[in-house]
Scaffold this active site. Structure first.
Site, PDB file in Angstrom:
ATOM      1  CG  ASP A   1      -2.102   0.902   1.125  1.00  0.00           C
ATOM      2  OD1 ASP A   1      -2.480   1.262   0.001  1.00  0.00           O
ATOM      3  OD2 ASP A   1      -2.661   1.268   2.174  1.00  0.00           O
TER       4      ASP A   1
ATOM      5  CD  GLU B   1      -0.358   5.374  -4.239  1.00  0.00           C
ATOM      6  OE1 GLU B   1      -1.192   4.478  -4.380  1.00  0.00           O
ATOM      7  OE2 GLU B   1       0.155   5.672  -3.138  1.00  0.00           O
TER       8      GLU B   1
ATOM      9  CG  ASP C   1      -7.980   4.448  -0.016  1.00  0.00           C
ATOM     10  OD1 ASP C   1      -7.893   3.226   0.154  1.00  0.00           O
ATOM     11  OD2 ASP C   1      -7.145   5.263   0.431  1.00  0.00           O
TER      12      ASP C   1
END
Length: 824
Positions: free
Chosen positions: A411, A414, A489
């Site tokens: 997670d 990015e 999300d």
């Protein structure tokens, strides 16, 4: 009138602002052709160089650099470097050069330089725009191509808008986009590959450039589309189908395909931010088993860590993790733990100490380590472009693997950074990148994929005989080689349920077959009906997981009352009964790159109604699923493409193409089976490896002559790569007065446990006058219940129009024949 004047002024301002921007682009101009070398032809003019390379008869690479010579040639995405020798004919003179293969003809105009692609019959597929072509502006590069009025565009990874990208502009810049909606772009996973479809024929373009890039499909100019990046080369691959499936197969051959996952990863998975302490995890597991709701995986979010330090346990919340995981494993559950890339800046933290000693962190141009704030506070970040760092990260997984953790959830990769407007690292942060010491501007889009590679390879190194499972929020083209993906999300709204279907179809078209969305939504809390409808859709996501945010209401299958618990149980039950079918769909995806959850355009590219479907999809080859994605709906519109279809619930046959409205109360999913399908199924289990398949059931939906392959292996190891698998073909032949089902001998050495083989033959309006097994009469049982208890035999259900057959599965060739009344 005032509104009209205002609009005129706005348009004028836009045009005036656009003029200097247009003037900044430098056209490639005229080029000189060099003699061909092997399968490549170079073009140059002193300011730029272009290389056209034929890799296969339907695949051509185009490289343009606004420099006198091409730079280093490597790719984080492309893994197939060596291609078989392909027959190429080079010709032309004067202002034209022509490159021909058996499938393509590439026509090159030298002045001004333009490239056009034709098929072998001389029909235009795609060409550079007459008033565009290739150009650059400083470090930026771009290519404009002609856009026919009836061409449609699909792909580009995770995009929340319409399936057809025409008329829109998209950005490739992986972004932590909490709170996103259907107009948000970019999102978490950007793949610079698209499929163009026109009049039933397709081609694809993969723009292999990791810098921030954009794709404009007629937003800037109505008759041109374009793609380009803020740095790097104009480096793209042109793939000709004309079947869109062939485009995906060739693209995934280029960048790699999803490996066959462990079978348990196809089961239902339960998560929230966060389940803690240990007694809460036990409570969740016990409820699944006591309520007889199947489930295979429970996730631990960041609260299992000590102060959000990755590779640690909070010993107050989880005092004995190894004991807990072993206990859960005995109940049939596997544990997947989250891993974030941010390493807490803490001189007493062993991971940070190792990273400092190994020079493993991203730095700034002055050589200092880059620190950014994420969950642990100030953190350093591994430089995953370094092979040594990836290896180090993989070794860090040892403690969790030794504790029994079965998979990893990457997670925040990015990479996401808190409290900065860009939401990520500074663009001038420095990465190793093959010794080139490249900037974050170049590496950003591959950071998450490289973290996935490090995690995947580390797990594989630690358990070399076990298939790894990695889930990632961020990836790039080719990331399917290392990890499953999900849509990040999302929110608990009906709109996000609807979006999820389009998103996941689009991700499948982008080479990401193992994808899902958080069932029920992550942000906010779903209503009982929304969760139930979402689960009805979600059991057909390739990656099937419920997940919700910190502080939301309970979001478990039993959280919404007894009635909805029963519906939710039945939805999950259906996925588990279909596990053999799902596993075979994943097997095919690992071989071909074709998605498990696929847009109808892949199978019906010449049907505009099918191409336009955004809320129904094919699940594997043969199931058409049309989930209800709007509140309060009890009937649902479905489009059936051409051919024979069977209602999955009632068995009613119907022919397409047609629109129909079906009854779809809560708990009833509109599902249709393609005529000719053979759907492998199994008995209901509470987790994937609770019991061997017995019986293995083939649900047969006759439509003339058809056949399907059936694949099986141990579901966990790599032995299948060495021949330890089972592969057989089931064929159905429908005559005027008989129906014959032939099952081939098994290929491969895999031997399943002793079991029965069952056939469910649908659409039979009468009981057969006789039924034989390998030319020997088979006895009839009075009911399906009696047949279940028998070793062999057959029965007929006049209400469902199903003939059921059962016999031992010996692995030898089998022929079953139904005579006389056995046809519809």
């Amino acid at each position: 009138m005032q509104a009209v004047k205002t609009r005129i002024i706005q348009v004028f301002v836009v045009l005036m602002l656009a003029r200097p921007l247009a003037a900044m682009w430098h056209s490639i101009g005229a080029m000189t052709a060099s003699p061909p070398q092997g399968n490549q032809m170079l073009f140059h003019n002193g300011r730029a160089v272009v290389a056209l390379t034929v890799l296969s008869p339907d695949l051509v690479r185009v490289r343009m650099s606004p420099t006198p010579a091409l730079g280093p040639d490597y790719s984080w995405a492309v893994i197939k470097k060596s291609w078989p020798v392909v027959a190429v004919d080079f010709s032309g003179s004067g202002n034209t050069r022509v490159i021909r293969t058996k499938k393509l003809e590439v026509r090159v105009q030298l002045a001004p330089f333009r490239v056009a692609f034709y098929n072998s019959a001389g029909q235009l597929i795609s060409k550079d725009a007459a008033n565009g072509g290739m150009a650059w502006d400083g470090a930026q590069v771009r290519c404009w191509k002609a856009m026919p009025p009836d061409e449609q565009y699909f792909g580009l990874g995770e995009k929340a808008g319409p399936l057809d990208k025409r008329g829109h502009t998209y950005v490739m810049w992986n972004t932590d986009a909490y709170g996103w909606n259907d107009a948000s772009d970019p999102l978490y996973e950007d793949v610079p590959f698209f499929i163009a479809l026109r009049q039933g024929k397709a081609y694809g373009i993969f723009f292999d450039n990791t810098d921030r890039s954009t794709f404009d499909f007629g937003n800037e100019f109505r008759n041109r589309y374009s793609f380009g990046a803020e740095g790097g080369e104009l480096n793209y691959y042109f793939i000709y189908g004309p079947d869109p499936k062939a485009v995906i197969e060739r693209y995934t051959e280029l960048v790699g395909r999803m490996p066959l996952p462990p079978r348990w990863a196809l089961g239902y998975q339960q998560s929230r931010y966060s389940y803690y302490p240990a007694r809460t995890v036990r409570f969740i597991a016990e409820n699944f088993r006591e309520r007889h709701i199947p489930g295979d995986v429970i996730y631990l979010d960041i609260h299992y860590m000590d102060g959000y330090r990755v590779f640690t346990w909070n010993r107050t919340r989880f005092p004995h993790p190894r004991q807990l995981i072993a206990e859960l494993r005995r109940q049939g559950f596997r544990i997947v733990t989250i891993l974030d890339p941010g390493i807490k800046v803490d001189p007493n933290y062993w991971v940070y100490q190792q990273g400092l000693a190994g020079h493993d962190f991203v730095t700034m141009p002055d050589g200092k380590i880059y620190d950014g704030v994420v969950w642990p506070g100030m953190s350093a970040f591994p430089d995953f472009t370094s092979p040594a760092v990836r290896k180090w990260w993989g070794k860090l997984c040892r403690g969790l693997v030794d504790d029994g953790v079965a998979g990893f959830w990457n997670d925040m990769n990015e990479p996401s950074i808190f409290n900065v407007p860009s939401r990520t690292m500074p663009l001038d942060a420095v990465f190793y990148d093959h010794g080139l010491h490249s900037s974050h501007a170049k590496i950003h889009n591959v950071y998450g994929m490289l973290m996935s590679e490090a995690t995947h390879d580390g797990a594989l190194q630690l358990r070399p005989d076990v298939r790894p499972f990695v889930l990632t929020r961020d990836t790039y083209a080719g990331g399917e080689r290392y990890a499953a993906v999900w849509t990040g999300d999302n929110s608990s709204t009906w709109e996000h349920l609807r979006i999820s279907v389009t998103e996941l179809m689009n991700m499948g078209l982008s080479g990401l077959p193992f994808a899902g969305a958080d069932i029920g939504g992550f942000a906010l809390s779903p209503s009982p009906d929304l969760y139930t409808r979402w689960l009805e859709a979600g059991v057909f996501y390739p990656f099937c997981r419920t997940h919700t945010t910190f502080g939301s209401r309970e979001q478990d299958p039993w959280s919404y009352g007894i009635r909805r618990e029963d519906i939710n149980r039945r939805s999950i039950d259906l996925r588990y009964r279909l596990l053999p079918y799902i596993y075979n769909a994943f097997y095919q995806a690992s071989k071909t790159g074709l998605p498990v959850m696929r847009a109808l355009l892949l199978d019906y590219p010449d049907d505009p109604n099918a191409v336009g479907q955004q809320e129904e999809f094919l699940f594997g080859n043969d199931l058409l699923v049309a989930p209800v994605v709007k509140d309060g709906e009890w009937k649902w519109s479905v489009y059936l493409p051409k051919g024979l279809w069977f209602d999955f619930k009632t068995g009613q046959p119907m022919h397409g193409p047609r629109d129909l409205v079906v009854s779809a109360p809560l708990g009833q999913i509109p599902i249709f089976v393609r005529g000719g399908a053979i759907i492998p199924q199994q008995q209901l289990v509470q987790y994937t490896d609770q019991a061997p398949i017995n019986p293995l059931t083939f649900a047969i939906y006759p439509d003339g002559n058809s056949s399907r392959e059936y694949y099986e292996d141990d579901g966990s190891s790599f032995n299948y790569q060495h021949g330890d698998y089972l592969l057989e073909r089931i064929s159905v032949s429908q005559g005027s007065s008989s129906l014959t089902i032939a099952i081939s001998a098994r290929q491969g050495s895999y031997q399943p446990a002793t079991r029965a083989l069952a056939l469910e033959i649908h659409g039979q309006r009468e009981a057969p006058s006789s039924l034989t097994l390998n030319a020997q009469p088979l006895g009839r049982e009075n009911s399906s219940q009696a047949l279940q208890e028998a070793d062999r035999g057959w029965s007929y259900d006049a209400f469902k129009n199903i003939v059921s057959v059962k016999f031992p599965d010996t692995g030898e060739p089998v022929t079953v024949q139904l005579a006389a009344g056995g046809t519809r």
